[in-house]
Design a protein around this motif. Structure first.
Motif, PDB file in Angstrom:
ATOM      1  N   GLY A 429      13.333  13.992   2.119  1.00  0.00           N
ATOM      2  CA  GLY A 429      13.512  13.510   3.240  1.00  0.00           C
ATOM      3  C   GLY A 429      12.140  13.289   3.509  1.00  0.00           C
ATOM      4  O   GLY A 429      11.630  13.184   5.034  1.00  0.00           O
ATOM      5  N   ILE A 430      10.918  13.756   2.891  1.00  0.00           N
ATOM      6  CA  ILE A 430       9.353  14.174   3.615  1.00  0.00           C
ATOM      7  C   ILE A 430       8.646  13.270   2.885  1.00  0.00           C
ATOM      8  O   ILE A 430       8.671  13.515   1.372  1.00  0.00           O
ATOM      9  CB  ILE A 430       9.163  15.091   3.674  1.00  0.00           C
ATOM     10  CG1 ILE A 430      10.094  16.461   4.953  1.00  0.00           C
ATOM     11  CG2 ILE A 430       7.755  15.465   4.222  1.00  0.00           C
ATOM     12  CD1 ILE A 430       9.763  17.460   5.052  1.00  0.00           C
ATOM     13  N   ASN A 431       8.336  12.062   3.318  1.00  0.00           N
ATOM     14  CA  ASN A 431       7.056  11.732   2.574  1.00  0.00           C
ATOM     15  C   ASN A 431       7.499  10.437   1.929  1.00  0.00           C
ATOM     16  O   ASN A 431       6.985  10.878   0.365  1.00  0.00           O
ATOM     17  CB  ASN A 431       5.606  12.897   2.386  1.00  0.00           C
ATOM     18  CG  ASN A 431       4.249  11.540   2.023  1.00  0.00           C
ATOM     19  OD1 ASN A 431       4.481  10.586   3.248  1.00  0.00           O
ATOM     20  ND2 ASN A 431       3.422  11.822   1.743  1.00  0.00           N
ATOM     21  N   GLU A 432       8.781   9.847   1.812  1.00  0.00           N
ATOM     22  CA  GLU A 432       9.327   9.455   0.832  1.00  0.00           C
ATOM     23  C   GLU A 432       8.950   8.125   0.555  1.00  0.00           C
ATOM     24  O   GLU A 432       9.121   7.346  -0.328  1.00  0.00           O
ATOM     25  CB  GLU A 432      10.992   9.293   1.636  1.00  0.00           C
ATOM     26  CG  GLU A 432      12.068  10.863   1.394  1.00  0.00           C
ATOM     27  CD  GLU A 432      12.277  11.189   0.096  1.00  0.00           C
ATOM     28  OE1 GLU A 432      11.788  10.869  -1.248  1.00  0.00           O
ATOM     29  OE2 GLU A 432      11.963  12.889  -0.078  1.00  0.00           O
ATOM     30  N   TYR A 433       8.282   7.489   1.074  1.00  0.00           N
ATOM     31  CA  TYR A 433       7.397   6.019   1.341  1.00  0.00           C
ATOM     32  C   TYR A 433       5.549   6.405   1.670  1.00  0.00           C
ATOM     33  O   TYR A 433       5.783   7.312   2.428  1.00  0.00           O
ATOM     34  CB  TYR A 433       8.201   4.876   1.439  1.00  0.00           C
ATOM     35  CG  TYR A 433       8.587   5.806   3.167  1.00  0.00           C
ATOM     36  CD1 TYR A 433       7.801   4.079   3.849  1.00  0.00           C
ATOM     37  CD2 TYR A 433       9.420   5.685   4.136  1.00  0.00           C
ATOM     38  CE1 TYR A 433       7.542   4.320   5.564  1.00  0.00           C
ATOM     39  CE2 TYR A 433       9.281   5.875   5.241  1.00  0.00           C
ATOM     40  CZ  TYR A 433       8.770   4.928   5.983  1.00  0.00           C
ATOM     41  OH  TYR A 433       8.413   4.845   7.152  1.00  0.00           O
ATOM     42  N   TRP A 434       5.274   5.075   1.148  1.00  0.00           N
ATOM     43  CA  TRP A 434       3.853   5.624   1.133  1.00  0.00           C
ATOM     44  C   TRP A 434       3.888   3.974   2.990  1.00  0.00           C
ATOM     45  O   TRP A 434       4.301   3.570   3.415  1.00  0.00           O
ATOM     46  CB  TRP A 434       3.108   3.809   0.417  1.00  0.00           C
ATOM     47  CG  TRP A 434       1.498   4.272   0.840  1.00  0.00           C
ATOM     48  CD1 TRP A 434       0.358   5.141   1.498  1.00  0.00           C
ATOM     49  CD2 TRP A 434       0.837   2.856   0.809  1.00  0.00           C
ATOM     50  NE1 TRP A 434      -0.221   4.688   1.552  1.00  0.00           N
ATOM     51  CE2 TRP A 434      -0.682   3.276   0.643  1.00  0.00           C
ATOM     52  CE3 TRP A 434       0.617   2.076  -0.382  1.00  0.00           C
ATOM     53  CZ2 TRP A 434      -1.878   3.003   0.739  1.00  0.00           C
ATOM     54  CZ3 TRP A 434       0.125   1.008  -0.482  1.00  0.00           C
ATOM     55  CH2 TRP A 434      -1.237   1.107   0.030  1.00  0.00           C
ATOM     56  N   GLU A 435       3.551   5.599   3.569  1.00  0.00           N
ATOM     57  CA  GLU A 435       3.483   4.723   5.249  1.00  0.00           C
ATOM     58  C   GLU A 435       2.070   4.224   5.482  1.00  0.00           C
ATOM     59  O   GLU A 435       0.862   5.421   5.225  1.00  0.00           O
ATOM     60  CB  GLU A 435       3.747   5.872   6.167  1.00  0.00           C
ATOM     61  CG  GLU A 435       3.427   5.272   7.798  1.00  0.00           C
ATOM     62  CD  GLU A 435       4.018   6.206   8.411  1.00  0.00           C
ATOM     63  OE1 GLU A 435       4.148   5.989   9.600  1.00  0.00           O
ATOM     64  OE2 GLU A 435       4.266   7.354   8.192  1.00  0.00           O
ATOM     65  N   ILE A 436       1.840   3.040   5.735  1.00  0.00           N
ATOM     66  CA  ILE A 436       0.190   2.375   5.578  1.00  0.00           C
ATOM     67  C   ILE A 436      -0.186   2.097   7.363  1.00  0.00           C
ATOM     68  O   ILE A 436       0.809   1.684   8.284  1.00  0.00           O
ATOM     69  CB  ILE A 436      -0.079   1.325   5.758  1.00  0.00           C
ATOM     70  CG1 ILE A 436       0.940   1.341   3.961  1.00  0.00           C
ATOM     71  CG2 ILE A 436      -1.001   0.413   5.627  1.00  0.00           C
ATOM     72  CD1 ILE A 436       0.405  -0.042   3.035  1.00  0.00           C
ATOM     73  N   PRO A 437      -0.600   3.835   8.375  1.00  0.00           N
ATOM     74  CA  PRO A 437      -1.302   3.234   9.720  1.00  0.00           C
ATOM     75  C   PRO A 437      -0.792   2.146   9.828  1.00  0.00           C
ATOM     76  O   PRO A 437      -2.561   0.933   9.026  1.00  0.00           O
ATOM     77  CB  PRO A 437      -1.581   4.282   9.395  1.00  0.00           C
ATOM     78  CG  PRO A 437      -1.921   5.385   8.495  1.00  0.00           C
ATOM     79  CD  PRO A 437      -1.101   4.476   7.423  1.00  0.00           C
ATOM     80  N   GLY A 438      -0.926   1.168  10.857  1.00  0.00           N
ATOM     81  CA  GLY A 438      -1.552  -0.093  12.077  1.00  0.00           C
ATOM     82  C   GLY A 438      -1.038  -1.290  11.043  1.00  0.00           C
ATOM     83  O   GLY A 438      -1.373  -2.485  11.313  1.00  0.00           O
ATOM     84  N   ILE A 439       0.053  -1.295   9.759  1.00  0.00           N
ATOM     85  CA  ILE A 439       0.356  -2.360   9.128  1.00  0.00           C
ATOM     86  C   ILE A 439       1.375  -3.312  10.299  1.00  0.00           C
ATOM     87  O   ILE A 439       0.673  -3.985   9.705  1.00  0.00           O
ATOM     88  CB  ILE A 439       0.690  -2.125   7.656  1.00  0.00           C
ATOM     89  CG1 ILE A 439       1.151  -3.367   6.841  1.00  0.00           C
ATOM     90  CG2 ILE A 439       2.545  -1.401   8.372  1.00  0.00           C
ATOM     91  CD1 ILE A 439      -0.984  -3.703   6.321  1.00  0.00           C
ATOM     92  N   GLU A 440       1.661  -2.899  10.616  1.00  0.00           N
ATOM     93  CA  GLU A 440       2.806  -3.322  11.398  1.00  0.00           C
ATOM     94  C   GLU A 440       2.432  -4.703  12.737  1.00  0.00           C
ATOM     95  O   GLU A 440       2.732  -5.437  12.581  1.00  0.00           O
ATOM     96  CB  GLU A 440       4.086  -2.581  12.340  1.00  0.00           C
ATOM     97  CG  GLU A 440       3.547  -1.250  13.431  1.00  0.00           C
ATOM     98  CD  GLU A 440       2.849  -0.275  12.718  1.00  0.00           C
ATOM     99  OE1 GLU A 440       2.634   0.224  13.683  1.00  0.00           O
ATOM    100  OE2 GLU A 440       3.025  -0.308  11.363  1.00  0.00           O
ATOM    101  N   ASN A 441       0.923  -3.922  12.718  1.00  0.00           N
ATOM    102  CA  ASN A 441       0.606  -4.651  13.666  1.00  0.00           C
ATOM    103  C   ASN A 441       0.021  -6.397  12.938  1.00  0.00           C
ATOM    104  O   ASN A 441      -0.908  -6.887  13.828  1.00  0.00           O
ATOM    105  CB  ASN A 441      -0.673  -4.575  14.724  1.00  0.00           C
ATOM    106  CG  ASN A 441      -0.424  -3.091  15.318  1.00  0.00           C
ATOM    107  OD1 ASN A 441       0.218  -3.409  16.056  1.00  0.00           O
ATOM    108  ND2 ASN A 441      -1.727  -2.375  15.661  1.00  0.00           N
ATOM    109  N   TYR A 442       0.321  -6.012  11.243  1.00  0.00           N
ATOM    110  CA  TYR A 442      -0.277  -7.384  10.961  1.00  0.00           C
ATOM    111  C   TYR A 442       1.040  -7.992   9.782  1.00  0.00           C
ATOM    112  O   TYR A 442       0.727  -7.679   8.546  1.00  0.00           O
ATOM    113  CB  TYR A 442      -1.405  -6.873  10.185  1.00  0.00           C
ATOM    114  CG  TYR A 442      -2.922  -6.525  11.181  1.00  0.00           C
ATOM    115  CD1 TYR A 442      -3.555  -7.927  11.759  1.00  0.00           C
ATOM    116  CD2 TYR A 442      -2.602  -5.538  11.189  1.00  0.00           C
ATOM    117  CE1 TYR A 442      -4.639  -6.994  12.142  1.00  0.00           C
ATOM    118  CE2 TYR A 442      -3.682  -4.449  11.969  1.00  0.00           C
ATOM    119  CZ  TYR A 442      -4.968  -5.704  12.337  1.00  0.00           C
ATOM    120  OH  TYR A 442      -5.576  -5.200  13.554  1.00  0.00           O
TER     121      TYR A 442
END
Length: 513
Positions: A429-442
């Protein structure tokens, strides 16, 4: 000595009774009617008339006793009587007097027996004429009076003769129309007064009767004409109507004061029209004049606006005045506007701008819905440059009052894409997927993952750090190693598609299980 003594009375029969009609028909005494006189000694006894004696009857039948005396020469006598009956059953005669016609009861002549000129009787030379009476038929006009005279003979036989007197008055009374009058109010109309008919006269009736018949209006309002009718009637029912014209005209307007002017802030604060604020309406004729609301008329100005409110006060004849109330509408209170809080955002991936979405300000006003316009800065959803941008909005109400609010958007220069990333999809349940910081802004992006041999193992568009993410599961080239990718280092490629920026970011990604 021879004594001769005769003491025997003669004999004779009573003469026959005779009947006559009139006294004048009574025959004179006649001794020859005693035809059987005899005596024992005297050959021809002497017959003498003694007397006629009446029984005093005068009513049609009188009996007279006539006496004759038969005397012998010795002085002996007897009396015989003859009855004479005098009976008159024949009535006198006379003609009915000529009928007459008169106009008035006062013209009926007094009874006059002398108009019976042909009275006659078989026995009485001058029968008596007497007036019996007048009998009316009880009718009014015409009235028929039967006048009776009686003609009587001396024995009481009589006849009645009649004279018809026709009383017919066809002449109406006379009178002048009363003088016309003019009044202001209906309440000023005088009550009917028969005494204003001062010259009523009639050919027969000394004092004709005057009665009030009625008032008839022409139905008009102002002026109204009322025809008042009086009737003058004589005693036989003949009449005339006289009229008096009454003009009712009220040209005096009601009175009332203008209501007190008022001042309000908003149009919604304008009170509804209320006729009860006209408290002193009065009129010379109408007790309670009618108050109606006529209109509100604006001067067309915005702030302040002046509204002239008009009420009308009307009396029952239609006279009216208008009173006005001035309503000042002036709003000096500006709307209240609230901007979002200041915003700080990074410019990711080496970009010189960042797209920023912010909430629209909220404005409220005491009177109306305010209009909000942006007067400075960039709209929401724009690319903001690195640095601080001031966003200013202005709220305007319908009266033109304005207020502004401002907030700042600061874009900081931060490279969100690092050379190397890592995550561990091991089910903890920790760090289960690759999180790309700021990608939701694009949101217009495409992320591609390659293995160390350069094979594309995963690719997805619109990566958003929530539903569209890389969880270490391959969706490309599955024949190379099933779905779950093994631990190791992978190469990534991020393409960002934007109208002002099309940029590609690359780097390494470590997958740890």
């Amino acid at each position: 000595m021879i004594i001769v003594l005769d003491n025997v009375n003669p004999t004779a029969s009573n003469p026959p009774t005779i009947r006559v009609t009139c006294s004048d028909d009574i025959p004179v005494p006649d001794i020859t009617v005693v035809s059987d006189a005899a005596d024992n000694c005297t050959t021809n006894p002497t017959i003498t008339f003694v007397s006629d004696i009446s029984d005093g009857g005068v009513s049609r039948s009188e009996t007279i006793t006539r006496t004759y005396r038969i005397t012998d020469e010795a002085g002996n006598f007897i009396d015989v009587i003859q009855t004479i009956i005098v009976q008159d059953t024949i009535n006198p005669t006379a003609s009915n007097p000529t009928n007459i016609s008169v106009t008035c009861s006062n013209d009926v002549p007094t009874a006059d027996i002398s108009i019976i000129t042909d009275a006659a009787d078989n026995c009485t030379a001058n029968p008596s004429v007497t007036f019996i009476g007048d009998v009316s038929d009880g009718a009014n006009n015409p009235e028929t009076i039967t006048r009776t005279y009686r003609v009587t003979d001396e024995t009481g036989n009589f006849i009645d003769v009649t004279q018809t007197i026709l009383v017919q008055d066809a002449i109406n009374p006379t009178a002048s129309n009363p003088a016309n009058i003019s009044v202001t109010c209906s309440n000023d109309i005088p009550t009917a007064d028969i005494s204003i008919i001062t010259d009523a006269a009639d050919n027969c009736t000394s004092n004709p009767t005057i009665t009030f018949i009625g008032d008839v209006s022409d139905g008009a309002n102002n002026p109204e004409t009322i025809t008042r009718t009086y009737r003058v009637t004589d005693e036989t029912g003949n009449f005339i109507d006289v009229t008096q014209t009454i003009f009712v005209q009220d040209n005096i307007n009601p009175t009332a004061s203008n209501p007190t002017d008022i001042t309000v802030t908003c149009s919604n604060d304008i009170p509804t029209a209320d006729i009860n604020i006209i408290t002193d309406a009065a009129d010379n004729c109408t007790t309670n004049p009618i108050v109606t609301f006529i209109s509100d008329v604006s001067d067309g100005a915005n702030n302040p606006e002046t509204i002239t409110r008009t009420y009308r006060v009307t009396d029952e004849t239609g006279n009216f005045i208008d009173v006005t109330q001035t309503i000042f509408v002036q709003d000096t209170i500006a709307p209240q506007i609230q901007c979002p809080n200041d915003i700080i955002q990074n410019a990711e991936g080496g970009l010189s701008t960042a797209i920023v979405h912010y909430d629209f300000p909220i404005a409220i006003d005491n009177c109306s819905t305010a209009t909000i316009n942006q007067i400075a800065g960039l709209p929401s959803g724009s690319e903001f440059p690195i640095g601080t941008t001031i966003i200013t909005f202005e709220a305007t109400d319908i009266k033109g009052n304005t207020s502004t609010c401002s907030f700042s958007i600061t874009i900081e220069n931060v490279n969100i894409i690092k050379d190397k990333y890592g995550f561990s999809p091991d089910g903890d349940g920790i760090n289960e997927y690759w999180e790309i910081p700021g990608i939701e802004n694009y949101p217009e992006n495409k992320v591609s993952i390659y293995n160390r041999w350069g094979d594309l193992v995963f690719e997805i568009a619109n990566y958003n750090n929530s539903s569209n993410v890389f969880r270490g599961i391959a969706n490309k080239k599955r024949s190379l190693g099933a779905d779950a990718l093994p631990e190791g280092t992978y190469f990534f490629q991020i393409k960002i598609d934007h109208p002002q920026h099309q940029k590609e970011q690359t780097g390494f990604l470590v997958l740890k299980r």
